[in-house]
Design an enzyme around this catalytic site. Sequence first.
Site, short mmCIF file in Angstrom:
data_model
loop_
_atom_site.label_atom_id
_atom_site.label_comp_id
_atom_site.label_asym_id
_atom_site.label_seq_id
_atom_site.Cartn_x
_atom_site.Cartn_y
_atom_site.Cartn_z
N TYR A 60 -7.79 16.27 0.64
CA TYR A 60 -9.01 16.52 -0.13
C TYR A 60 -9.65 15.18 -0.51
O TYR A 60 -8.96 14.19 -0.75
CB TYR A 60 -8.74 17.34 -1.40
CG TYR A 60 -7.75 16.74 -2.36
CD1 TYR A 60 -8.18 15.95 -3.43
CD2 TYR A 60 -6.38 16.98 -2.23
CE1 TYR A 60 -7.27 15.40 -4.32
CE2 TYR A 60 -5.46 16.44 -3.12
CZ TYR A 60 -5.91 15.66 -4.16
OH TYR A 60 -5.00 15.12 -5.04
N GLN A 114 2.40 10.96 -0.61
CA GLN A 114 0.96 10.83 -0.81
C GLN A 114 0.43 9.56 -0.18
O GLN A 114 1.02 8.50 -0.33
CB GLN A 114 0.66 10.82 -2.31
CG GLN A 114 -0.79 10.54 -2.68
CD GLN A 114 -1.00 10.52 -4.18
OE1 GLN A 114 -1.30 11.52 -4.79
NE2 GLN A 114 -0.81 9.35 -4.78
N ASP A 158 -13.83 11.98 -6.26
CA ASP A 158 -14.59 10.93 -6.94
C ASP A 158 -14.06 10.76 -8.35
O ASP A 158 -13.37 11.63 -8.89
CB ASP A 158 -16.07 11.34 -7.07
CG ASP A 158 -16.85 11.21 -5.78
OD1 ASP A 158 -16.45 10.42 -4.92
OD2 ASP A 158 -17.87 11.92 -5.65
N ARG A 188 3.41 0.62 2.86
CA ARG A 188 2.45 1.58 2.31
C ARG A 188 1.04 1.37 2.85
O ARG A 188 0.26 2.31 2.96
CB ARG A 188 2.45 1.49 0.78
CG ARG A 188 3.78 1.92 0.16
CD ARG A 188 3.81 1.68 -1.32
NE ARG A 188 2.80 2.48 -2.02
CZ ARG A 188 2.49 2.32 -3.30
NH1 ARG A 188 3.10 1.38 -4.02
NH2 ARG A 188 1.57 3.08 -3.87
N HIS A 225 -0.90 8.84 -14.91
CA HIS A 225 -1.11 9.70 -13.74
C HIS A 225 0.02 9.47 -12.73
O HIS A 225 0.54 10.42 -12.13
CB HIS A 225 -2.47 9.36 -13.12
CG HIS A 225 -3.01 10.39 -12.20
ND1 HIS A 225 -3.09 11.73 -12.52
CD2 HIS A 225 -3.54 10.28 -10.94
CE1 HIS A 225 -3.64 12.39 -11.52
NE2 HIS A 225 -3.91 11.54 -10.54
#
Length: 248
Positions: free
Chosen positions: A144, A184, A147, A130, A171
């Site tokens: 994208y 991701q 913050d 990773r 999350h």
Amino acid sequence: MSEAAQTLDGWYCLHDFRSIDWSAWKTLTSDEREAAIREFLSLVEKWQETEDKQEGSHAIYTIVGQKADIMFMILRPTIEELNEIETALNKTKLAEFLVPAYSYVSVVELSNYLASGDEDPYQIPEVRRRLYPILPKTKHVCFYPMDKRRQGNDNWYMLSMEERRNLMRAHGLTGRKYAGKVTQIITGSVGLDDFEWGVTLFSDDALQFKKLVYEMRFDEVSARYGEFGSFFVGNRLTVEKVPVFLHV
């Protein structure tokens, strides 16, 4: 004072967005354009040789919309190498027709809101995979910057480590629903660029970007603490498609 999360850091990352001056590109003769394309593909071949040796990785995507026309995503062990690659690209004939649109400098990051242990995490194969990834070769990409909010009662950096860990765990559970659909890569950029993180999503179905980001907006960590920059979405540009893309 709140405790800072420790991070594991991997390869440095450059997202380099360019717009193409098509009007100027058309003024070249066919032979001149073909020579410029060959020179560019020779440069990409060097990038591929590095990737084959697992000493870095790259991806090239055409960007949809008017923010940019093309994105180069480059991963390398040092920030000096990113600089060298950017300079080498800028010295090509094709670069005379590539107008800088946006760039983002960061480093692949895993935060350890992770469980601590005695084992060196940099020696764990899954962690290394990773931190030093070979970029997916999916049809579509979404990038994208973001913050964590620092306003009034919604100040991420005033939360305790345990509060932040719990929010990030929830999350992460949302993200796991998209395993196999979206890959991701999170890159940290505090002190390196204007935002704190860059998020790059890869998928063979662009609609999954919308579904994932929308669902995550309802997670408290995003709803209360997330602030986002511009979104860039694109389609993979293989070396075989480059001559077609640049044909006029």
